[in-house]
Design a protein around this motif. Sequence first.
Motif, PDB file in Angstrom:
ATOM      1  N   PHE A 190       0.826  -1.212   0.000  1.00 62.49           N
ATOM      2  CA  PHE A 190       0.000   0.000   0.000  1.00 62.49           C
ATOM      3  C   PHE A 190       0.861   1.262   0.000  1.00 62.49           C
ATOM      4  CE2 PHE A 190      -2.200   2.976   3.115  1.00 62.49           C
ATOM      5  CZ  PHE A 190      -2.956   3.622   2.146  1.00 62.49           C
ATOM      6  N   ILE A 191       1.838   1.322   0.887  1.00 62.24           N
ATOM      7  CA  ILE A 191       2.653   2.546   1.023  1.00 62.24           C
ATOM      8  C   ILE A 191       3.482   2.814  -0.235  1.00 62.24           C
ATOM      9  CG2 ILE A 191       4.593   3.563   2.348  1.00 62.24           C
ATOM     10  CD1 ILE A 191       1.843   3.721   3.780  1.00 62.24           C
ATOM     11  N   THR A 192       3.821   1.737  -0.972  1.00 60.58           N
ATOM     12  CA  THR A 192       4.632   1.904  -2.184  1.00 60.58           C
ATOM     13  C   THR A 192       3.773   2.008  -3.451  1.00 60.58           C
ATOM     14  OG1 THR A 192       4.869  -0.510  -2.355  1.00 60.58           O
ATOM     15  CG2 THR A 192       6.623   0.670  -1.205  1.00 60.58           C
ATOM     16  N   SER A 193       2.444   2.013  -3.293  1.00 60.49           N
ATOM     17  CA  SER A 193       1.555   1.919  -4.463  1.00 60.49           C
ATOM     18  C   SER A 193       1.347   3.230  -5.193  1.00 60.49           C
ATOM     19  CB  SER A 193       0.197   1.358  -4.031  1.00 60.49           C
ATOM     20  OG  SER A 193      -0.447   2.260  -3.147  1.00 60.49           O
ATOM     21  N   SER A 194       1.636   4.349  -4.546  1.00 58.56           N
ATOM     22  CA  SER A 194       1.315   5.668  -5.089  1.00 58.56           C
ATOM     23  C   SER A 194       2.037   6.692  -4.188  1.00 58.56           C
ATOM     24  CB  SER A 194      -0.217   5.811  -5.038  1.00 58.56           C
ATOM     25  OG  SER A 194      -0.673   6.980  -5.649  1.00 58.56           O
ATOM     26  N   PRO A 195       2.284   7.918  -4.689  1.00 63.12           N
ATOM     27  CA  PRO A 195       3.111   8.843  -3.892  1.00 63.12           C
ATOM     28  C   PRO A 195       2.528   9.223  -2.522  1.00 63.12           C
ATOM     29  CG  PRO A 195       2.905   9.605  -6.148  1.00 63.12           C
ATOM     30  CD  PRO A 195       1.945   8.473  -6.004  1.00 63.12           C
ATOM     31  N   VAL A 196       3.423   9.667  -1.666  1.00 58.03           N
ATOM     32  CA  VAL A 196       3.073  10.132  -0.316  1.00 58.03           C
ATOM     33  C   VAL A 196       3.627  11.546  -0.126  1.00 58.03           C
ATOM     34  CG1 VAL A 196       3.252   7.758   0.562  1.00 58.03           C
ATOM     35  CG2 VAL A 196       5.179   9.335   0.864  1.00 58.03           C
ATOM     36  N   VAL A 197       3.161  12.218   0.921  1.00 56.87           N
ATOM     37  CA  VAL A 197       3.765  13.484   1.346  1.00 56.87           C
ATOM     38  C   VAL A 197       4.438  13.246   2.686  1.00 56.87           C
ATOM     39  CG1 VAL A 197       3.415  15.914   1.919  1.00 56.87           C
ATOM     40  CG2 VAL A 197       1.976  14.836   0.168  1.00 56.87           C
ATOM     41  N   ALA A 198       5.768  13.339   2.700  1.00 54.59           N
ATOM     42  CA  ALA A 198       6.546  13.163   3.934  1.00 54.59           C
ATOM     43  C   ALA A 198       6.838  14.539   4.516  1.00 54.59           C
ATOM     44  CB  ALA A 198       7.851  12.437   3.624  1.00 54.59           C
ATOM     45  N   MET A 199       6.603  14.699   5.810  1.00 52.75           N
ATOM     46  CA  MET A 199       6.768  16.018   6.429  1.00 52.75           C
ATOM     47  C   MET A 199       7.396  15.910   7.816  1.00 52.75           C
ATOM     48  SD  MET A 199       3.051  17.725   5.644  1.00 52.75           S
ATOM     49  CE  MET A 199       2.098  16.285   6.056  1.00 52.75           C
ATOM     50  N   VAL A 200       8.023  16.995   8.226  1.00 51.95           N
ATOM     51  CA  VAL A 200       8.468  17.149   9.613  1.00 51.95           C
ATOM     52  C   VAL A 200       7.810  18.413  10.143  1.00 51.95           C
ATOM     53  CG1 VAL A 200      10.431  17.488  11.156  1.00 51.95           C
ATOM     54  CG2 VAL A 200      10.657  15.977   9.176  1.00 51.95           C
ATOM     55  N   TRP A 201       7.147  18.278  11.292  1.00 52.39           N
ATOM     56  CA  TRP A 201       6.483  19.420  11.943  1.00 52.39           C
ATOM     57  C   TRP A 201       7.121  19.645  13.308  1.00 52.39           C
ATOM     58  CZ3 TRP A 201       2.805  22.658   9.891  1.00 52.39           C
ATOM     59  CH2 TRP A 201       2.255  22.274   8.656  1.00 52.39           C
ATOM     60  N   GLU A 202       7.124  20.903  13.725  1.00 54.26           N
ATOM     61  CA  GLU A 202       7.802  21.295  14.963  1.00 54.26           C
ATOM     62  C   GLU A 202       6.857  22.083  15.874  1.00 54.26           C
ATOM     63  OE1 GLU A 202      12.136  22.775  15.022  1.00 54.26           O
ATOM     64  OE2 GLU A 202      10.948  24.622  15.026  1.00 54.26           O
ATOM     65  N   GLY A 203       7.030  21.908  17.179  1.00 58.01           N
ATOM     66  CA  GLY A 203       6.267  22.687  18.155  1.00 58.01           C
ATOM     67  C   GLY A 203       6.299  22.016  19.515  1.00 58.01           C
ATOM     68  N   ASP A 204       5.782  22.696  20.512  1.00 60.09           N
ATOM     69  CA  ASP A 204       5.720  22.118  21.858  1.00 60.09           C
ATOM     70  C   ASP A 204       4.856  20.856  21.847  1.00 60.09           C
ATOM     71  OD1 ASP A 204       7.314  23.864  23.205  1.00 60.09           O
ATOM     72  OD2 ASP A 204       5.762  24.499  24.634  1.00 60.09           O
ATOM     73  N   SER A 205       5.385  19.770  22.386  1.00 59.22           N
ATOM     74  CA  SER A 205       4.633  18.506  22.499  1.00 59.22           C
ATOM     75  C   SER A 205       4.003  18.055  21.182  1.00 59.22           C
ATOM     76  CB  SER A 205       3.546  18.632  23.576  1.00 59.22           C
ATOM     77  OG  SER A 205       4.113  18.988  24.801  1.00 59.22           O
ATOM     78  N   VAL A 206       4.682  18.337  20.071  1.00 52.09           N
ATOM     79  CA  VAL A 206       4.087  18.062  18.757  1.00 52.09           C
ATOM     80  C   VAL A 206       3.890  16.571  18.510  1.00 52.09           C
ATOM     81  CG1 VAL A 206       6.288  18.088  17.476  1.00 52.09           C
ATOM     82  CG2 VAL A 206       4.159  18.693  16.302  1.00 52.09           C
ATOM     83  N   VAL A 207       4.714  15.701  19.121  1.00 58.25           N
ATOM     84  CA  VAL A 207       4.569  14.265  18.875  1.00 58.25           C
ATOM     85  C   VAL A 207       3.200  13.787  19.371  1.00 58.25           C
ATOM     86  CG1 VAL A 207       5.471  11.965  19.416  1.00 58.25           C
ATOM     87  CG2 VAL A 207       7.060  13.824  18.928  1.00 58.25           C
ATOM     88  N   THR A 208       2.904  14.073  20.619  1.00 60.56           N
ATOM     89  CA  THR A 208       1.624  13.662  21.208  1.00 60.56           C
ATOM     90  C   THR A 208       0.467  14.401  20.572  1.00 60.56           C
ATOM     91  OG1 THR A 208       2.777  13.356  23.281  1.00 60.56           O
ATOM     92  CG2 THR A 208       0.384  13.440  23.399  1.00 60.56           C
ATOM     93  N   SER A 209       0.634  15.699  20.374  1.00 58.09           N
ATOM     94  CA  SER A 209      -0.455  16.502  19.820  1.00 58.09           C
ATOM     95  C   SER A 209      -0.811  16.064  18.404  1.00 58.09           C
ATOM     96  CB  SER A 209      -0.079  17.981  19.844  1.00 58.09           C
ATOM     97  OG  SER A 209      -1.135  18.750  19.329  1.00 58.09           O
ATOM     98  N   ALA A 210       0.200  15.731  17.597  1.00 57.52           N
ATOM     99  CA  ALA A 210      -0.077  15.262  16.236  1.00 57.52           C
ATOM    100  C   ALA A 210      -0.861  13.952  16.271  1.00 57.52           C
ATOM    101  CB  ALA A 210       1.224  15.079  15.462  1.00 57.52           C
ATOM    102  N   ARG A 211      -0.504  13.065  17.202  1.00 53.63           N
ATOM    103  CA  ARG A 211      -1.251  11.796  17.314  1.00 53.63           C
ATOM    104  C   ARG A 211      -2.710  12.070  17.684  1.00 53.63           C
ATOM    105  NH1 ARG A 211       0.951   6.658  15.878  1.00 53.63           N
ATOM    106  NH2 ARG A 211      -0.163   5.730  17.624  1.00 53.63           N
ATOM    107  N   THR A 212      -2.933  13.115  18.511  1.00 56.39           N
ATOM    108  CA  THR A 212      -4.305  13.480  18.870  1.00 56.39           C
ATOM    109  C   THR A 212      -5.052  14.030  17.650  1.00 56.39           C
ATOM    110  OG1 THR A 212      -3.557  13.976  21.098  1.00 56.39           O
ATOM    111  CG2 THR A 212      -5.692  14.874  20.462  1.00 56.39           C
TER     112      THR A 212
END
Length: 149
Positions: free
Chosen positions: A64-86
């Motif tokens: 699935f992941i190799t079937s068509s293009p993706v957008v890879a990104m890095v985001w920054e901010g306070d507690s961004v790891v947990t907040s992004a999962r939310t």
Amino acid sequence: MERTFIMIKPDGVQRGLIGDIISRFETKGFSLVGMKFMSVSRELAEKHYGVHKERPFFGSLVDFITSSPVVAMVWEGDSVVTSARTLIGATNPITSAPGTIRGDYGVTIGRNIIHGSDAIETAQSEIALWFSEEELATWESCAKSWLYE
Ligand code: DAT
Ligand code: MG
């Protein structure tokens, strides 16, 4: 500042959700520090999902992941790891809360639109796997003093 790795999966790209998804992270107050639109090799997909290599869905996940293009990104901010999962919502979109990306746009676990790192250490290794140092921009948003006390 904390950083996390986010990927809009092939279904999110094909369904025209790139703009909406980026907008959610931007309006939340996070800063984009790296982004690329790319096809994913099997080698990269297998490394990225290496923790799941013994699971029965591993082969179809890599397909699935190799079937068509993706957008890879890095985001920054306070507690961004947990907040992004939310913002992303629970793994299975059928039970993800409304208002989350998966809750608003998905119905099955194998087509759940987006990936987000699950912990700070995972984020560091995923960022290093997907991006070189030169592909990441260190900058400060002019909104920073209006987002943080
Ligand atoms: P997450 O992406 O929420 O971190 P995960 O790390 O447990 O979830 O799994 C990685 C991806 O693998 C997930 O986004 C979709 C797929 N996946 C997980 N469990 C699955 C299952 N039971 N059947 C099919 N695909 C599954
Ligand atoms: Mg995961």
